[in-house]
Every structure is written in C-alpha cells, then in structure tokens.
Design a protein around this motif. Structure first.
Motif, short mmCIF file in Angstrom:
data_model
loop_
_atom_site.label_atom_id
_atom_site.label_comp_id
_atom_site.label_asym_id
_atom_site.label_seq_id
_atom_site.Cartn_x
_atom_site.Cartn_y
_atom_site.Cartn_z
N PRO A 139 0.82 -1.21 0.00
CA PRO A 139 0.00 0.00 0.00
C PRO A 139 0.85 1.27 0.00
O PRO A 139 2.03 1.23 0.38
CB PRO A 139 -0.77 -0.12 1.32
CG PRO A 139 0.21 -0.80 2.23
CD PRO A 139 1.00 -1.76 1.36
N PRO A 140 0.29 2.38 -0.41
CA PRO A 140 1.01 3.65 -0.25
C PRO A 140 1.10 4.01 1.23
O PRO A 140 0.19 3.68 2.01
CB PRO A 140 0.14 4.65 -1.02
CG PRO A 140 -1.23 4.04 -1.02
CD PRO A 140 -1.03 2.56 -1.05
N VAL A 141 2.18 4.67 1.62
CA VAL A 141 2.36 5.04 3.01
C VAL A 141 2.75 6.51 3.11
O VAL A 141 3.22 7.11 2.15
CB VAL A 141 3.45 4.18 3.69
CG1 VAL A 141 3.00 2.74 3.82
CG2 VAL A 141 4.77 4.26 2.93
N GLU A 142 2.56 7.07 4.30
CA GLU A 142 2.96 8.45 4.55
C GLU A 142 4.44 8.45 4.93
O GLU A 142 4.82 7.86 5.95
CB GLU A 142 2.12 9.06 5.67
CG GLU A 142 2.38 10.53 5.88
CD GLU A 142 1.46 11.15 6.92
OE1 GLU A 142 1.60 12.36 7.17
OE2 GLU A 142 0.60 10.43 7.47
N PRO A 143 5.30 9.08 4.14
CA PRO A 143 6.74 9.04 4.40
C PRO A 143 7.10 9.53 5.80
O PRO A 143 6.49 10.49 6.30
CB PRO A 143 7.32 9.97 3.33
CG PRO A 143 6.30 9.96 2.24
CD PRO A 143 4.97 9.84 2.93
N PHE A 144 8.04 8.85 6.43
CA PHE A 144 8.58 9.16 7.75
C PHE A 144 7.59 8.91 8.88
O PHE A 144 7.94 9.05 10.05
CB PHE A 144 9.09 10.61 7.84
CG PHE A 144 10.03 10.97 6.72
CD1 PHE A 144 11.25 10.32 6.60
CD2 PHE A 144 9.69 11.92 5.78
CE1 PHE A 144 12.13 10.64 5.58
CE2 PHE A 144 10.55 12.24 4.75
CZ PHE A 144 11.78 11.60 4.64
N HIS A 145 6.36 8.53 8.55
CA HIS A 145 5.35 8.20 9.56
C HIS A 145 5.11 6.70 9.66
O HIS A 145 4.90 6.18 10.77
CB HIS A 145 4.02 8.89 9.24
CG HIS A 145 4.02 10.37 9.46
ND1 HIS A 145 3.42 10.97 10.55
CD2 HIS A 145 4.54 11.38 8.72
CE1 HIS A 145 3.58 12.27 10.47
NE2 HIS A 145 4.25 12.55 9.36
N GLU A 146 5.10 6.00 8.54
CA GLU A 146 4.74 4.59 8.53
C GLU A 146 5.50 3.83 7.45
O GLU A 146 5.97 4.42 6.47
CB GLU A 146 3.23 4.42 8.32
CG GLU A 146 2.72 5.11 7.08
CD GLU A 146 1.21 5.20 7.00
OE1 GLU A 146 0.54 4.81 7.98
OE2 GLU A 146 0.69 5.64 5.96
N GLY A 147 5.66 2.53 7.68
CA GLY A 147 6.32 1.67 6.73
C GLY A 147 5.41 0.52 6.34
O GLY A 147 4.29 0.38 6.85
N VAL A 148 5.88 -0.32 5.43
CA VAL A 148 5.12 -1.47 4.94
C VAL A 148 5.74 -2.75 5.49
O VAL A 148 6.96 -2.95 5.40
CB VAL A 148 5.13 -1.53 3.40
CG1 VAL A 148 4.43 -2.80 2.91
CG2 VAL A 148 4.45 -0.30 2.82
N MET A 149 4.90 -3.61 6.04
CA MET A 149 5.34 -4.92 6.51
C MET A 149 4.70 -6.02 5.67
O MET A 149 3.48 -6.10 5.57
CB MET A 149 4.98 -5.14 7.98
CG MET A 149 5.40 -6.52 8.51
SD MET A 149 4.91 -6.79 10.23
CE MET A 149 5.93 -5.57 11.06
N GLU A 150 5.54 -6.85 5.06
CA GLU A 150 5.04 -8.05 4.38
C GLU A 150 4.95 -9.16 5.42
O GLU A 150 5.96 -9.55 5.99
CB GLU A 150 5.97 -8.45 3.25
CG GLU A 150 5.48 -9.68 2.48
CD GLU A 150 6.44 -10.09 1.38
OE1 GLU A 150 6.24 -9.68 0.22
OE2 GLU A 150 7.40 -10.81 1.72
N LEU A 151 3.75 -9.65 5.66
CA LEU A 151 3.52 -10.67 6.68
C LEU A 151 3.00 -11.95 6.05
O LEU A 151 1.93 -11.95 5.44
CB LEU A 151 2.52 -10.17 7.72
CG LEU A 151 2.16 -11.16 8.83
CD1 LEU A 151 3.38 -11.49 9.69
CD2 LEU A 151 1.03 -10.61 9.70
N SER A 152 3.77 -13.02 6.20
CA SER A 152 3.34 -14.34 5.71
C SER A 152 2.77 -15.12 6.88
O SER A 152 3.48 -15.41 7.85
CB SER A 152 4.53 -15.08 5.09
OG SER A 152 5.00 -14.41 3.96
N ILE A 153 1.49 -15.47 6.79
CA ILE A 153 0.78 -16.19 7.86
C ILE A 153 0.60 -17.64 7.44
O ILE A 153 0.09 -17.92 6.35
CB ILE A 153 -0.58 -15.54 8.15
CG1 ILE A 153 -0.41 -14.05 8.46
CG2 ILE A 153 -1.26 -16.25 9.31
CD1 ILE A 153 -1.72 -13.31 8.61
#
Length: 234
Positions: A139-153
């Motif tokens: 997803p798009p994220v707000e720079p310096f506020h949030e990051g992206v986590m790829e989670l394999s369940i």
C-alpha cells in the motif's frame, strides 16, 4: 533524508529538519520535529552521521521491546498460507560513526505513540500499539510516519482460526528503506491461541538499504529467536 552525511548538511521535509552546521569551528547537529528540538556539538575529524528508520519502540522513552499491530479479523483455514501487507509505525534514528565505534545520537518521530497490554494483567507484556488495514498488495504510506510490513501467515493447526493482531519482539526486527520503509515478517499459527512470529532479514524490494539497528549500536546482546504469542491473536 535517510543516508550517510559528513560535515555540513541540511535535510528538511515538512515539519522535520535535520542538519549539521559548522559555526566558529564547531560542528553542531540540530533536529526539529513536531515543535521539539535537539542539539549536540560533534567533535569529530572523520566521523559520519547516519540517518535511518529504526525499531519503533523507543519513544517517548524506553518502555518495551514489543510491537503489536492490530488489523481487521481474518479467518484462516487449516493448512493455509497467505501473505498480506500491513503498515507499521516509523521512528527515525540518528547515529554517529567512526572507524572504531558507532553510537546513537538521536531518535525522533513525527507522530504520537500508543501502548497496550498484551496478555493478562499479571503476566502480560506492554507493547507499542498500532492499527493497520490488511492489504493484498504493497500500500502507499505516509513518508517518515509509517512503513510497509510483508507478513506471511501460516496455519499449521487443524482448526480454522481468527487472526486480528500480531506481536513481535523488536530486537529481531530488520528494517530496510528505499522509496519507502519496509520489513518482512512471518507468523506461524500453532494452536487456536498460540503463534510464533519472527522477522526475515531480506529487503522487500531489490536495491533497498538495510538500516543500522539500535540494539547493535547499544551493545545489547540480541538472539534472533522470534516471539511466542501465548495469549492469543484475536
């Protein structure tokens, strides 16, 4: 803003200002973020300043080593494996490095922090709390506020399970950055109430740069063994 700097530099993005300026022969580091300021004189001939995202459990002070991300409930059938994308909070670390040593200079973030209790009041743990949507793609994220986590369940138990949160030990966290901040993680569901979580030391996209880890610079021994969620995940 992320990267390595030597001597004078200035980086500004929105409400964040990070700079090093030589005045009367003294090199001074300054940071402004959310109306808060920090300043230190740097005495160095060959040292570098490193700015990169770090484990998001340091503000407003050292409270916990754990991160909990809560999201919309997912029902996962027995034997199923699914990869989804979550958002996680970003904190920014500033380090000073020489040929012989590296030290933490500053940690800041352009957002407030929330904490929660995971588990029972007597035996549970305090964790940094963050809410995220569940996304099928990055997803798009707000720079310096949030990051992206790829989670394999992965659900290895013999029953359907409902999952609406995941808890990690931040000492295992491996963060990379490029066009955005990213981490890769796994969650193995063992029973209807227990799961193992861990991080994968790999970039989400080719060409991303690995962040300097706070625990490595603080000389705190860290064993990458993941975390066992014993108090459920829904």
């Amino acid at each position: 803003m992320f990267g390595r700097y030597r001597g004078n530099f200035r980086r500004e993005c929105g409400d964040i200002l990070v700079e090093a300026e030589s005045v009367d022969g003294l090199l001074t580091y300054r940071r402004r973020c959310e109306r808060q300021t920090f300043e230190r004189i740097l005495v160095s001939n060959t040292g570098e300043v490193i700015i990169n995202p770090v484990e998001p459990v340091n503000l407003p002070k050292d409270i916990t080593d754990f991160l909990q991300i809560e999201f919309s409930p997912m029902m996962i059938e027995p034997g199923a494996t699914r990869t989804v994308y979550l958002k996680f909070p970003v904190e920014i670390g500033v380090f000073v490095e020489s040929a012989r040593d590296i030290e933490v200079l500053d940690v800041f973030a352009p957002s407030t922090q929330k904490y929660t209790l995971y588990g029972s009041p007597t035996n549970g743990i305090i964790a940094r709390y963050y809410e995220s949507a569940v996304c099928p793609e990055i997803p798009p994220v707000e720079p310096f506020h949030e990051g992206v986590m790829e989670l394999s369940i992965q659900n290895i138990c013999r029953e359907w399970v409902e999952v609406s949160r995941v808890v990690f030990e931040s000492t295992d966290m491996k963060i990379y950055y490029g066009d955005f901040v990213a981490a890769t993680a796994t969650m193995k569901i063992l029973t209807k109430t227990m799961a193992e979580t861990d991080f994968v030391d790999a970039p989400l996209r080719p060409g991303m740069v690995k962040s300097v880890e706070l625990y490595a610079t603080r000389k705190i021994p860290a064993i990458d063994r993941g975390y066992l969620m014993e108090w459920g995940f829904s």
